[in-house]
Motif scaffolding. Structure first.
Motif, mmCIF file in Angstrom:
data_model
loop_
_atom_site.group_PDB
_atom_site.id
_atom_site.type_symbol
_atom_site.label_atom_id
_atom_site.label_comp_id
_atom_site.label_asym_id
_atom_site.label_seq_id
_atom_site.Cartn_x
_atom_site.Cartn_y
_atom_site.Cartn_z
ATOM 1 N N HIS A 9 0.834 -1.206 0.000
ATOM 2 C CA HIS A 9 0.000 0.000 0.000
ATOM 3 C C HIS A 9 0.871 1.260 0.000
ATOM 4 C CE1 HIS A 9 -3.255 -2.805 0.981
ATOM 5 N NE2 HIS A 9 -4.041 -1.876 0.459
ATOM 6 N N ALA A 10 1.968 1.237 0.726
ATOM 7 C CA ALA A 10 2.884 2.383 0.732
ATOM 8 C C ALA A 10 3.509 2.580 -0.640
ATOM 9 C CB ALA A 10 3.965 2.199 1.797
ATOM 10 N N ASP A 89 7.965 -5.541 3.261
ATOM 11 C CA ASP A 89 7.718 -6.671 4.148
ATOM 12 C C ASP A 89 6.213 -6.924 4.161
ATOM 13 O OD1 ASP A 89 8.084 -8.713 5.938
ATOM 14 O OD2 ASP A 89 8.425 -7.413 7.666
ATOM 15 N N ASP A 90 5.746 -7.588 3.113
ATOM 16 C CA ASP A 90 4.311 -7.764 2.918
ATOM 17 C C ASP A 90 4.088 -9.020 2.095
ATOM 18 O OD1 ASP A 90 1.581 -7.229 2.911
ATOM 19 O OD2 ASP A 90 1.728 -5.369 1.765
ATOM 20 N N ALA A 98 -3.653 -3.441 -3.185
ATOM 21 C CA ALA A 98 -3.152 -2.087 -2.965
ATOM 22 C C ALA A 98 -3.352 -1.190 -4.169
ATOM 23 C CB ALA A 98 -1.671 -2.141 -2.590
ATOM 24 N N GLY A 99 -3.751 -1.790 -5.293
ATOM 25 C CA GLY A 99 -3.986 -1.001 -6.504
ATOM 26 C C GLY A 99 -2.817 -0.979 -7.467
ATOM 27 N N LEU A 100 -1.806 -1.804 -7.219
ATOM 28 C CA LEU A 100 -0.668 -1.877 -8.137
ATOM 29 C C LEU A 100 -1.067 -2.651 -9.384
ATOM 30 C CD1 LEU A 100 2.006 -2.583 -5.428
ATOM 31 C CD2 LEU A 100 1.864 -0.509 -6.817
ATOM 32 N N ASP A 101 -0.561 -2.212 -10.537
ATOM 33 C CA ASP A 101 -0.855 -2.848 -11.822
ATOM 34 C C ASP A 101 -0.053 -4.139 -11.932
ATOM 35 O OD1 ASP A 101 -1.783 -3.297 -14.396
ATOM 36 O OD2 ASP A 101 -0.350 -1.907 -15.317
#
Length: 105
Positions: A9-10, A89-90, A98-101
């Protein structure tokens, strides 16, 4: 060494504003990469990273894997090479949430 830790998310929040300053480094296995990876990421499996740090483009390196363990190794290697590092760290399953493509080969 001490470097920043973050989650997907970050990365999703920071990457749009700093696209030209952030390098996403995926250190998972090739089969994991082929199944899906973050668009624009650089892929070097963690077991090949030592000696290939110079293959990572300039910028702040955000290192991820599937669960964070291999990314910790990759982040440490990049830190030892003098790079600015963020250890993601995820869990990989959170990347799309998180909305990443995410793209596949």
């Amino acid at each position: 060494a001490s470097y920043r830790q973050a989650d997907f998310h970050a990365l999703a929040a920071e990457r749009p504003q700093r696209e030209d300053q952030i390098v996403v480094l995926d250190v998972r296995r090739p089969d994991e990469w082929d199944a899906g990876h973050i668009a624009g990421a650089v892929h070097i499996p963690f077991y090949e990273l030592r000696g290939r740090q110079h293959d990572v483009p300039d910028g702040e390196v955000w290192v991820h894997c599937k669960s964070g363990y291999r990314a910790s190794i990759g982040a440490s290697l990049m830190d030892c090479a003098g790079r600015d590092v963020v250890h993601i760290d995820d869990d990989w399953d959170h990347a799309a949430d998180a909305g990443l493509d995410i793209v596949t080969d």
